[in-house]
Design a protein around this motif. Structure first.
Motif, PDB file in Angstrom:
ATOM      1  N   PHE A  34       0.838  -1.199   0.000  1.00  0.00           N
ATOM      2  CA  PHE A  34       0.000   0.000   0.000  1.00  0.00           C
ATOM      3  C   PHE A  34       0.871   1.246   0.000  1.00  0.00           C
ATOM      4  O   PHE A  34       1.982   1.244   0.527  1.00  0.00           O
ATOM      5  N   TYR A  36       0.227   5.348   1.190  1.00  0.00           N
ATOM      6  CA  TYR A  36      -0.622   6.348   1.811  1.00  0.00           C
ATOM      7  C   TYR A  36       0.099   7.693   1.766  1.00  0.00           C
ATOM      8  O   TYR A  36       1.335   7.756   1.757  1.00  0.00           O
ATOM      9  N   LEU A  44      -3.925   9.582   7.482  1.00  0.00           N
ATOM     10  CA  LEU A  44      -3.383   9.011   6.254  1.00  0.00           C
ATOM     11  C   LEU A  44      -4.480   8.846   5.209  1.00  0.00           C
ATOM     12  O   LEU A  44      -5.563   8.364   5.518  1.00  0.00           O
ATOM     13  N   PHE A  46      -5.433   6.949   1.666  1.00  0.00           N
ATOM     14  CA  PHE A  46      -5.083   5.825   0.815  1.00  0.00           C
ATOM     15  C   PHE A  46      -4.870   6.297  -0.619  1.00  0.00           C
ATOM     16  O   PHE A  46      -5.691   7.049  -1.164  1.00  0.00           O
ATOM     17  N   LYS A  49      -2.957   0.346  -3.983  1.00  0.00           N
ATOM     18  CA  LYS A  49      -2.527  -0.916  -3.396  1.00  0.00           C
ATOM     19  C   LYS A  49      -2.200  -1.924  -4.479  1.00  0.00           C
ATOM     20  O   LYS A  49      -2.721  -1.849  -5.599  1.00  0.00           O
ATOM     21  N   ILE A  51      -2.366  -6.051  -4.723  1.00  0.00           N
ATOM     22  CA  ILE A  51      -2.751  -7.318  -4.106  1.00  0.00           C
ATOM     23  C   ILE A  51      -2.308  -8.461  -5.001  1.00  0.00           C
ATOM     24  O   ILE A  51      -1.644  -9.397  -4.577  1.00  0.00           O
ATOM     25  N   PHE A  90       3.912   7.349   2.794  1.00  0.00           N
ATOM     26  CA  PHE A  90       4.223   6.123   3.521  1.00  0.00           C
ATOM     27  C   PHE A  90       3.898   4.909   2.676  1.00  0.00           C
ATOM     28  O   PHE A  90       2.802   4.789   2.126  1.00  0.00           O
ATOM     29  N   ARG A  94       1.085  -5.467   4.318  1.00  0.00           N
ATOM     30  CA  ARG A  94       0.075  -6.055   5.193  1.00  0.00           C
ATOM     31  C   ARG A  94       0.363  -7.527   5.427  1.00  0.00           C
ATOM     32  O   ARG A  94       0.739  -8.240   4.488  1.00  0.00           O
ATOM     33  N   GLY A  97      -2.933 -11.129   8.967  1.00  0.00           N
ATOM     34  CA  GLY A  97      -3.945 -10.670   9.912  1.00  0.00           C
ATOM     35  C   GLY A  97      -4.412  -9.264   9.678  1.00  0.00           C
ATOM     36  O   GLY A  97      -5.105  -8.688  10.505  1.00  0.00           O
ATOM     37  N   ASN A  98      -4.060  -8.680   8.543  1.00  0.00           N
ATOM     38  CA  ASN A  98      -4.484  -7.322   8.203  1.00  0.00           C
ATOM     39  C   ASN A  98      -3.822  -6.248   9.046  1.00  0.00           C
ATOM     40  O   ASN A  98      -4.349  -5.160   9.198  1.00  0.00           O
ATOM     41  N   MET A  99      -2.651  -6.565   9.627  1.00  0.00           N
ATOM     42  CA  MET A  99      -1.853  -5.559  10.310  1.00  0.00           C
ATOM     43  C   MET A  99      -0.935  -4.901   9.293  1.00  0.00           C
ATOM     44  O   MET A  99      -0.287  -5.599   8.503  1.00  0.00           O
ATOM     45  N   LEU A 100      -0.885  -3.570   9.300  1.00  0.00           N
ATOM     46  CA  LEU A 100      -0.006  -2.850   8.400  1.00  0.00           C
ATOM     47  C   LEU A 100       1.316  -2.524   9.091  1.00  0.00           C
ATOM     48  O   LEU A 100       1.328  -2.038  10.217  1.00  0.00           O
ATOM     49  N   PHE A 102       4.492  -0.083   8.438  1.00  0.00           N
ATOM     50  CA  PHE A 102       4.811   1.090   7.639  1.00  0.00           C
ATOM     51  C   PHE A 102       6.318   1.338   7.580  1.00  0.00           C
ATOM     52  O   PHE A 102       7.063   1.011   8.508  1.00  0.00           O
ATOM     53  N   GLY A 103       6.727   1.967   6.486  1.00  0.00           N
ATOM     54  CA  GLY A 103       8.065   2.517   6.418  1.00  0.00           C
ATOM     55  C   GLY A 103       8.126   3.821   7.198  1.00  0.00           C
ATOM     56  O   GLY A 103       7.115   4.288   7.738  1.00  0.00           O
TER      57      GLY A 103
ATOM     58  N   TYR B  35      -3.257   2.698  15.567  1.00  0.00           N
ATOM     59  CA  TYR B  35      -1.839   2.889  15.322  1.00  0.00           C
ATOM     60  C   TYR B  35      -1.346   4.092  16.129  1.00  0.00           C
ATOM     61  O   TYR B  35      -2.084   5.055  16.329  1.00  0.00           O
ATOM     62  N   GLN B  48      -5.910  -4.582  16.827  1.00  0.00           N
ATOM     63  CA  GLN B  48      -7.038  -4.578  15.904  1.00  0.00           C
ATOM     64  C   GLN B  48      -8.220  -5.279  16.551  1.00  0.00           C
ATOM     65  O   GLN B  48      -8.057  -6.261  17.282  1.00  0.00           O
TER      66      GLN B  48
END
Lengths: 112, 116
Positions: A34, A36, A44, A46, A49, A51, A90, A94, A97-100, A102-103, B35, B48
């Protein structure tokens, strides 16, 4: 563990010129990637993305990103920069578990 | 703008106090993620919630806790505040994974917390 690297703290570009903001990632399994954008004192937004499917992904405001599996990169691009594109960008990956993750972010400065 | 709202926008607390931050998810979304974004850094995942249950947690101590309500809104609670808790707290909502746009998290404007 997954990770994202944005090697440039700041990118400077003149208005009308093409821009690239770099991102490399490390993840086990298929990457979900992704981009952002964050404007001052804002959350942030969007942009786009990846996938699956085409390696070139098109997003909002004329931005696109190129997924390169062999180089584990997902660079953000725009053919012609606008002053209003100046912001903090950014890259994120992902997990299942859908946790992002980030850089650290890249500040884009577009000068008139 | 997304349909994700957060309150309050700004907050000042002193060390040792407790704080509650609130988030309303976008219509149709059942998952809320929180976050923490320290100054000059990228956001870090706290936890989450999916259908009122914690569904994943980052590397944050137990004094960071949360709730999700039947309408999918959520709270983030932080006890025994420390100076390093000063940050922008972002809430993001998303739909069901594998369905439509479920992979995308949409962020609210954030709550800026200052701990003195």
């Amino acid at each position: 563990a997954q990770s994202v690297a944005q090697p440039e703290d700041q990118v400077n570009v003149a208005e009308g010129n093409p821009l690239t903001v770099k991102c490399t990632y490390s993840v086990s399994g298929n990457p979900y990637l992704f981009w952002y954008v964050q404007y001052p004192n804002r959350g942030l937004q969007f942009l786009l993305k990846y996938i699956t499917g085409d390696n070139l992904v098109k997003g909002s405001y004329g931005f696109e990103a190129e997924f390169n599996k062999s180089q584990t990169s997902f660079h953000l691009k725009k053919p012609s920069a606008l002053v209003s594109d100046s912001a903090l960008y950014f890259c994120a990956v992902r997990d299942a578990g859908n946790m992002l993750t980030f850089g650290g972010g890249t500040r884009l400065m577009v000068k008139p | 703008e997304t349909g994700v709202t957060q309150s309050p926008t700004h907050l000042i607390k002193t060390r040792g106090q407790q704080v509650t931050l609130r988030c309303s998810s976008q219509s149709g979304h059942n998952t809320v993620s929180w976050y923490q974004q320290a100054l000059g850094q990228g956001p870090q995942f706290i936890f989450q919630y999916y259908r009122e249950e914690e569904n994943g947690r980052g590397n944050f101590p137990p004094r960071f806790s949360g709730l999700q309500f039947p309408n999918y809104s959520s709270e983030l609670n932080v006890n025994a505040l420390e100076l390093d808790d000063s940050a922008l707290y972002l809430c993001a909502s998303s739909g069901a994974l594998g369905r439509g746009d479920g992979e995308t998290q949409y962020f609210g404007p954030g709550t800026r917390l200052l701990v003195l």
